[in-house]
Motif scaffolding. Structure first.
Motif, PDB file in Angstrom:
ATOM      1  N   GLY A 168       0.813  -1.209   0.000  1.00 23.02           N
ATOM      2  CA  GLY A 168       0.000   0.000   0.000  1.00 23.02           C
ATOM      3  C   GLY A 168       0.847   1.259   0.000  1.00 23.02           C
ATOM      4  O   GLY A 168       0.479   2.269  -0.615  1.00 23.02           O
ATOM      5  N   VAL A 169       1.984   1.207   0.688  1.00 25.73           N
ATOM      6  CA  VAL A 169       2.911   2.344   0.697  1.00 25.73           C
ATOM      7  C   VAL A 169       3.418   2.600  -0.715  1.00 25.73           C
ATOM      8  O   VAL A 169       3.414   3.730  -1.212  1.00 25.73           O
ATOM      9  CB  VAL A 169       4.092   2.080   1.647  1.00 25.73           C
ATOM     10  N   TRP A 170       3.864   1.539  -1.392  1.00 23.86           N
ATOM     11  CA  TRP A 170       4.395   1.707  -2.755  1.00 23.86           C
ATOM     12  C   TRP A 170       3.330   2.257  -3.698  1.00 23.86           C
ATOM     13  O   TRP A 170       3.622   3.112  -4.538  1.00 23.86           O
ATOM     14  CB  TRP A 170       4.918   0.384  -3.293  1.00 23.86           C
ATOM     15  N   SER A 171       2.111   1.743  -3.571  1.00 26.50           N
ATOM     16  CA  SER A 171       1.029   2.229  -4.432  1.00 26.50           C
ATOM     17  C   SER A 171       0.760   3.710  -4.205  1.00 26.50           C
ATOM     18  O   SER A 171       0.549   4.477  -5.147  1.00 26.50           O
ATOM     19  CB  SER A 171      -0.234   1.403  -4.172  1.00 26.50           C
ATOM     20  N   HIS A 172       0.790   4.116  -2.937  1.00 28.12           N
ATOM     21  CA  HIS A 172       0.539   5.525  -2.599  1.00 28.12           C
ATOM     22  C   HIS A 172       1.644   6.421  -3.162  1.00 28.12           C
ATOM     23  O   HIS A 172       1.374   7.484  -3.725  1.00 28.12           O
ATOM     24  CB  HIS A 172       0.468   5.675  -1.076  1.00 28.12           C
ATOM     25  N   VAL A 173       2.894   5.988  -3.031  1.00 26.82           N
ATOM     26  CA  VAL A 173       4.020   6.767  -3.563  1.00 26.82           C
ATOM     27  C   VAL A 173       3.935   6.845  -5.086  1.00 26.82           C
ATOM     28  O   VAL A 173       4.135   7.909  -5.679  1.00 26.82           O
ATOM     29  CB  VAL A 173       5.364   6.142  -3.128  1.00 26.82           C
ATOM     30  N   LYS A 174       3.620   5.727  -5.714  1.00 21.32           N
ATOM     31  CA  LYS A 174       3.542   5.698  -7.181  1.00 21.32           C
ATOM     32  C   LYS A 174       2.504   6.677  -7.695  1.00 21.32           C
ATOM     33  O   LYS A 174       2.739   7.397  -8.676  1.00 21.32           O
ATOM     34  CB  LYS A 174       3.224   4.275  -7.641  1.00 21.32           C
ATOM     35  N   ARG A 175       1.349   6.712  -7.033  1.00 15.06           N
ATOM     36  CA  ARG A 175       0.306   7.659  -7.460  1.00 15.06           C
ATOM     37  C   ARG A 175       0.760   9.100  -7.252  1.00 15.06           C
ATOM     38  O   ARG A 175       0.439   9.979  -8.055  1.00 15.06           O
ATOM     39  CB  ARG A 175      -0.988   7.402  -6.681  1.00 15.06           C
ATOM     40  N   VAL A 221      18.732  10.813 -11.435  1.00 14.08           N
ATOM     41  CA  VAL A 221      18.417   9.802 -10.439  1.00 14.08           C
ATOM     42  C   VAL A 221      18.499  10.366  -9.018  1.00 14.08           C
ATOM     43  O   VAL A 221      17.759   9.932  -8.124  1.00 14.08           O
ATOM     44  CB  VAL A 221      19.333   8.572 -10.624  1.00 14.08           C
ATOM     45  N   ASP A 222      19.366  11.340  -8.793  1.00 15.40           N
ATOM     46  CA  ASP A 222      19.465  11.930  -7.457  1.00 15.40           C
ATOM     47  C   ASP A 222      18.201  12.718  -7.106  1.00 15.40           C
ATOM     48  O   ASP A 222      17.730  12.684  -5.967  1.00 15.40           O
ATOM     49  CB  ASP A 222      20.693  12.834  -7.363  1.00 15.40           C
ATOM     50  N   GLN A 223      17.651  13.431  -8.096  1.00 12.93           N
ATOM     51  CA  GLN A 223      16.402  14.149  -7.859  1.00 12.93           C
ATOM     52  C   GLN A 223      15.261  13.171  -7.613  1.00 12.93           C
ATOM     53  O   GLN A 223      14.414  13.393  -6.744  1.00 12.93           O
ATOM     54  CB  GLN A 223      16.057  15.053  -9.041  1.00 12.93           C
ATOM     55  N   LEU A 224      15.255  12.078  -8.372  1.00 13.25           N
ATOM     56  CA  LEU A 224      14.231  11.055  -8.174  1.00 13.25           C
ATOM     57  C   LEU A 224      14.297  10.501  -6.754  1.00 13.25           C
ATOM     58  O   LEU A 224      13.269  10.353  -6.083  1.00 13.25           O
ATOM     59  CB  LEU A 224      14.416   9.927  -9.194  1.00 13.25           C
ATOM     60  N   ALA A 225      15.503  10.197  -6.283  1.00 13.74           N
ATOM     61  CA  ALA A 225      15.667   9.677  -4.927  1.00 13.74           C
ATOM     62  C   ALA A 225      15.177  10.683  -3.892  1.00 13.74           C
ATOM     63  O   ALA A 225      14.511  10.313  -2.914  1.00 13.74           O
ATOM     64  CB  ALA A 225      17.134   9.327  -4.666  1.00 13.74           C
ATOM     65  N   LYS A 264      12.104   9.990  -1.283  1.00 10.13           N
ATOM     66  CA  LYS A 264      12.333  10.132   0.157  1.00 10.13           C
ATOM     67  C   LYS A 264      11.349  11.124   0.765  1.00 10.13           C
ATOM     68  O   LYS A 264      10.833  10.916   1.879  1.00 10.13           O
ATOM     69  CB  LYS A 264      13.761  10.596   0.423  1.00 10.13           C
ATOM     70  N   ASN A 265      11.073  12.207   0.054  1.00  8.87           N
ATOM     71  CA  ASN A 265      10.121  13.209   0.526  1.00  8.87           C
ATOM     72  C   ASN A 265       8.732  12.612   0.694  1.00  8.87           C
ATOM     73  O   ASN A 265       8.048  12.845   1.698  1.00  8.87           O
ATOM     74  CB  ASN A 265      10.094  14.382  -0.443  1.00  8.87           C
ATOM     75  N   ARG A 266       8.310  11.819  -0.285  1.00  6.17           N
ATOM     76  CA  ARG A 266       6.981  11.197  -0.210  1.00  6.17           C
ATOM     77  C   ARG A 266       6.903  10.194   0.934  1.00  6.17           C
ATOM     78  O   ARG A 266       5.899  10.114   1.646  1.00  6.17           O
ATOM     79  CB  ARG A 266       6.647  10.506  -1.540  1.00  6.17           C
ATOM     80  N   LEU A 267       7.971   9.421   1.117  1.00  5.59           N
ATOM     81  CA  LEU A 267       7.986   8.448   2.202  1.00  5.59           C
ATOM     82  C   LEU A 267       7.995   9.140   3.560  1.00  5.59           C
ATOM     83  O   LEU A 267       7.342   8.685   4.511  1.00  5.59           O
ATOM     84  CB  LEU A 267       9.207   7.537   2.065  1.00  5.59           C
ATOM     85  N   LYS A 268       8.721  10.245   3.664  1.00  3.63           N
ATOM     86  CA  LYS A 268       8.758  11.002   4.915  1.00  3.63           C
ATOM     87  C   LYS A 268       7.364  11.514   5.278  1.00  3.63           C
ATOM     88  O   LYS A 268       6.952  11.481   6.441  1.00  3.63           O
ATOM     89  CB  LYS A 268       9.734  12.168   4.783  1.00  3.63           C
TER      90      LYS A 268
END
Length: 201
Positions: free
Chosen positions: A147-154, A164-168, A172-176
């Motif tokens: 569910g976490v991955w789905s939420h981040v993907k959306r 790739v650094d900006q993507l990371a 990280k911002n979304r997970l935080k």
């Protein structure tokens, strides 16, 4: 899962659901709004390569708020570089989780080859505070971390990043943000149909 609840109750342990996900610079498409007759366009540079891997733990325990712990690893297109988490990476994540939660851990994860390798079994055996339970094959619906991955993907659909650094940094911002929403994390567990209540005798 019933066995996990019994072990967790006996040890005063946290139940931690683990899973991993990957992200590339080519992000998924998502629905959006636009004036009628004007197809929305997401501009991309067409340059850059690499990907990131994310390993996460949704940690639950009766009487405590649900926690999300994670590690992000950047993979650059270098010859011979591993493009996923190794056994030692998982061990480092679990050691950090144990130190943060200050309690034993009942780990629930899938049958990924890295999870069941001889090296991983040895790392698990050397941690007396860790008890591992394998999910059935092809059972992502039983893992709230999905569910976490789905939420981040959306949340990053249609996102155009420059590297790739900006993507990371974005991931990280979304997970935080999710870390500060324990009710959302609990809803991911609820969606699986699993509960923390003891099984009836």
């Amino acid at each position: 899962m019933a066995a996990g609840k019994i072990v967790a109750a006996e040890r005063g342990a946290w139940i931690c659901f683990q899973d991993e996900a990957g992200h590339t610079l080519r992000q998924s498409k998502a629905r959006t709004w636009a004036p009628r007759g004007r197809t929305p366009v997401v501009a991309v540079s067409g340059k850059g390569s690499g990907r990131i891997s994310v390993a996460g733990l949704v940690c639950v325990k009766p009487g405590h708020r649900t926690r999300l712990l994670y590690r992000v690893k950047v993979h650059r297109p270098r010859k011979g570089e591993r493009r996923s988490f190794a056994e030692t990476d998982y061990a480092a994540l679990l050691d950090a989780a144990h130190q943060y939660l200050k309690a034993p851990i009942v780990l629930i994860w899938d049958n990924l080859n890295t999870h069941v390798s001889a090296a991983m079994r040895e790392l698990v055996a050397n941690r007396d505070w860790l008890h591992v339970i394998q999910l059935p094959a092809y059972a992502p619906d039983l893992n709230p971390t999905e569910g976490v991955w789905s939420h981040v993907k959306r949340s990053i659909g249609n996102l155009a990043v420059t590297g790739v650094d900006q993507l990371a940094a974005v991931v990280k911002n979304r997970l935080k943000r999710i870390q500060y929403r324990p009710d959302l994390l609990t809803s991911f567990l609820t969606h699986t149909g699993l509960t923390l209540d003891p099984e009836p005798p």
